[in-house]
Enzyme design. Sequence first.
Site, PDB file in Angstrom:
ATOM      1  N   ASP A 144     -13.382  -3.283  -0.612  1.00  0.00           N
ATOM      2  CA  ASP A 144     -12.785  -3.691   0.665  1.00  0.00           C
ATOM      3  C   ASP A 144     -13.836  -3.573   1.758  1.00  0.00           C
ATOM      4  O   ASP A 144     -14.740  -2.736   1.677  1.00  0.00           O
ATOM      5  CB  ASP A 144     -11.584  -2.813   1.021  1.00  0.00           C
ATOM      6  CG  ASP A 144     -10.409  -3.035   0.084  1.00  0.00           C
ATOM      7  OD1 ASP A 144     -10.217  -4.178  -0.350  1.00  0.00           O
ATOM      8  OD2 ASP A 144      -9.695  -2.063  -0.213  1.00  0.00           O
ATOM      9  N   ASP A 178      -7.066  -9.883  -0.422  1.00  0.00           N
ATOM     10  CA  ASP A 178      -5.885  -9.326   0.255  1.00  0.00           C
ATOM     11  C   ASP A 178      -5.384 -10.268   1.348  1.00  0.00           C
ATOM     12  O   ASP A 178      -4.181 -10.478   1.507  1.00  0.00           O
ATOM     13  CB  ASP A 178      -6.221  -7.966   0.880  1.00  0.00           C
ATOM     14  CG  ASP A 178      -6.645  -6.934  -0.152  1.00  0.00           C
ATOM     15  OD1 ASP A 178      -6.175  -7.010  -1.299  1.00  0.00           O
ATOM     16  OD2 ASP A 178      -7.446  -6.051   0.200  1.00  0.00           O
TER      17      ASP A 178
END
Length: 227
Positions: A144, A178
Amino acid sequence: MKLFNAIMLILFILIIDQFSKFFVKTNFLYGEEFQVFSWFKVNFIENEGMAWGTVIPGKYGKLILVIFRIIAVCGIGYWLWDVTSRNKSAFLAVAVSLIFAGAFGNIIDSVYYAIMFDNSTPTHLATFFPPDHYGTWFQGRVVDMFYFPIWEGFFPEWIPKLGGQPFTFFNAIFNVADFSISVGVGILIFFNKRAFAPPKARDGVTFSSKVDHDPFEYDPNERLYKL
């Protein structure tokens, strides 16, 4: 929306997702942060594949999570095939494509990254296909990097237990996959009526389940029975 177009959209998202993860993984130390704007930063972290780094406990928790996600992606893939083969709403096709691409992108991390990279630490930069990788198949951590601390402040003192503690909106760190899933779900929520609308009649032809005339009606002018 044709299946080919859906596949092209999925591939486009996967390329951007994997490129951004590979770049950050091999160019950022773990926890390193680069400020683009005061409200947008690139901050490298890794998680086990669930929202906010949630972990399924136990020796096989990670494996169970990955297998579950693979099954879910297969189901989403079948849904996408059904949507495109029946020529349903483009809103629905795009939404399902985005969700599929995002889920598949994070599965790539979970399945392969443990054997493709070594550990990222605050002092060690990860390398691609090192002699000592950090795990085995299905044990990879999801990369991420996007962080949007749009507003930072403190909870009001009158809030029990949280009063006076720091608060950041938006405090989640996420990746392209995401974001793709979130946009797809958003389309289903906010454009629900368009996404699940029945197919419109094509080429000016409409179909009705009712027969509005006698199928053996006699036409005296033409002296024949017409169906």
